[in-house]
Design a protein around this motif. Sequence first.
Motif, PDB file in Angstrom:
ATOM      1  N   LEU A  48      48.512  70.368  59.172  1.00 24.82           N
ATOM      2  CA  LEU A  48      47.169  69.997  58.755  1.00 24.82           C
ATOM      3  C   LEU A  48      46.511  71.056  57.875  1.00 24.82           C
ATOM      4  O   LEU A  48      45.709  70.725  57.002  1.00 24.82           O
ATOM      5  N   SER A  49      46.846  72.325  58.083  1.00 23.82           N
ATOM      6  CA  SER A  49      46.260  73.392  57.268  1.00 23.82           C
ATOM      7  C   SER A  49      46.863  73.436  55.871  1.00 23.82           C
ATOM      8  O   SER A  49      46.333  74.123  54.988  1.00 23.82           O
ATOM      9  N   VAL A  50      47.967  72.717  55.672  1.00 19.00           N
ATOM     10  CA  VAL A  50      48.590  72.630  54.347  1.00 19.00           C
ATOM     11  C   VAL A  50      48.132  71.355  53.639  1.00 19.00           C
ATOM     12  O   VAL A  50      47.620  71.389  52.518  1.00 19.00           O
ATOM     13  N   SER A  73      52.883  68.731  74.123  1.00 17.59           N
ATOM     14  CA  SER A  73      51.532  68.912  73.612  1.00 17.59           C
ATOM     15  C   SER A  73      51.564  69.788  72.369  1.00 17.59           C
ATOM     16  O   SER A  73      52.410  70.678  72.252  1.00 17.59           O
ATOM     17  N   LEU A  74      50.636  69.539  71.426  1.00 20.25           N
ATOM     18  CA  LEU A  74      50.587  70.357  70.204  1.00 20.25           C
ATOM     19  C   LEU A  74      49.265  70.182  69.487  1.00 20.25           C
ATOM     20  O   LEU A  74      48.536  69.224  69.727  1.00 20.25           O
ATOM     21  N   ASP A  75      48.976  71.141  68.599  1.00 19.11           N
ATOM     22  CA  ASP A  75      47.832  71.049  67.691  1.00 19.11           C
ATOM     23  C   ASP A  75      48.338  70.614  66.323  1.00 19.11           C
ATOM     24  O   ASP A  75      49.374  71.096  65.846  1.00 19.11           O
ATOM     25  N   GLU A 135      48.736  77.570  65.748  1.00 14.53           N
ATOM     26  CA  GLU A 135      47.790  76.722  65.024  1.00 14.53           C
ATOM     27  C   GLU A 135      47.537  77.333  63.659  1.00 14.53           C
ATOM     28  O   GLU A 135      47.928  78.470  63.385  1.00 14.53           O
ATOM     29  N   ASN A 136      46.897  76.551  62.786  1.00  9.75           N
ATOM     30  CA  ASN A 136      46.533  77.016  61.446  1.00  9.75           C
ATOM     31  C   ASN A 136      47.724  77.590  60.677  1.00  9.75           C
ATOM     32  O   ASN A 136      47.612  78.603  59.983  1.00  9.75           O
TER      33      ASN A 136
END
Length: 324
Positions: free
Chosen positions: A115-117, A107-109, A73-74
């Motif tokens: 999204l962090s970009v 499954s994923l975040d 993530e992130n």
Amino acid sequence: MQTPEELEAALALKSIARNISLKSSLQQMPKVYSALWPAARRFVTGETRQDAIDTARTLAAQGYSTSLECIGENTATEQACQDAMSEFLALSQAIETASLAGSATLSLDLSHIGLSVSRELALENLQRLAQDTRARGISMMLGMEESEKIPAILEVYTQVAEQHQHMGITLQAHLYRTPDDLAMLLRLPGKIRLVKGAFQEPAERAMQRGEELNLRFLALAQKLVEAQHSLWLATHDQQLLQECERRGILSSPHTEVEMLYGVRSDLLKQTKQAGQQTRLYLPYGLEWYLYLCHRLAEYPPNIYRALADCVQPSRTEQIVNDYL
């Protein structure tokens, strides 16, 4: 409800999990990394995609559905996001090749793939992955993250889910905003995975663990059942599941019970034997440090078990057998 001491330990573990410099130092110390791996292996299928596929195949043979995810993530750079996308596309292909498309979900975040970009990158990558999984007959489930990310996650999800009905999303019962989010998401066909909520949130945004949260969880589940909407009950709380059974939530043909790999295998096995649809969340990958901290934070007494696992690595070599 957690004791004050357990709550303090949980908050400390969540802070440690978010310490990027500590995580980096850990990864650069092979001896420490390998010493902690047996504790992580209780909750993680392995460090490779094939580890997750092999575990999913074993569980499918016993009648369990699975959710497979490469931990992460992130992700902070566009190149790292593309690397993550390459892994998820390879996972999609591996699920199809292993003939698991009917029982396994990818499954994923969203912060793992862009999204962090930027929202644009996240949208582009999610659309691409949705197209690939739909072509292979594989369902998808989007995880939910910290509350400040939720508006962006819902914006991207709704754009893609309107075109791809095989995609679902996770909702956290402890957030005060969740009933409104659920009302909006009920207009879309995707499955809803309902969790209590694992992230540390400000008091004005989320309620503490306890009876109030349990009642909120039940009310949200009941609303989904009444709407005849597909529901994944993601909880290890036996009393809560018993109340779901009493209220007829478990008897709905649209309800499935999901648990994390390595947590309450006895309860999930018992639930399956009672005829309920059951699912196991199977994470894999090298980024297990954060995941391990979260599992310990959810139930701090697990720290004692983790210490025992580190001293006696054989304890966690075949966790999958606990479900057979």
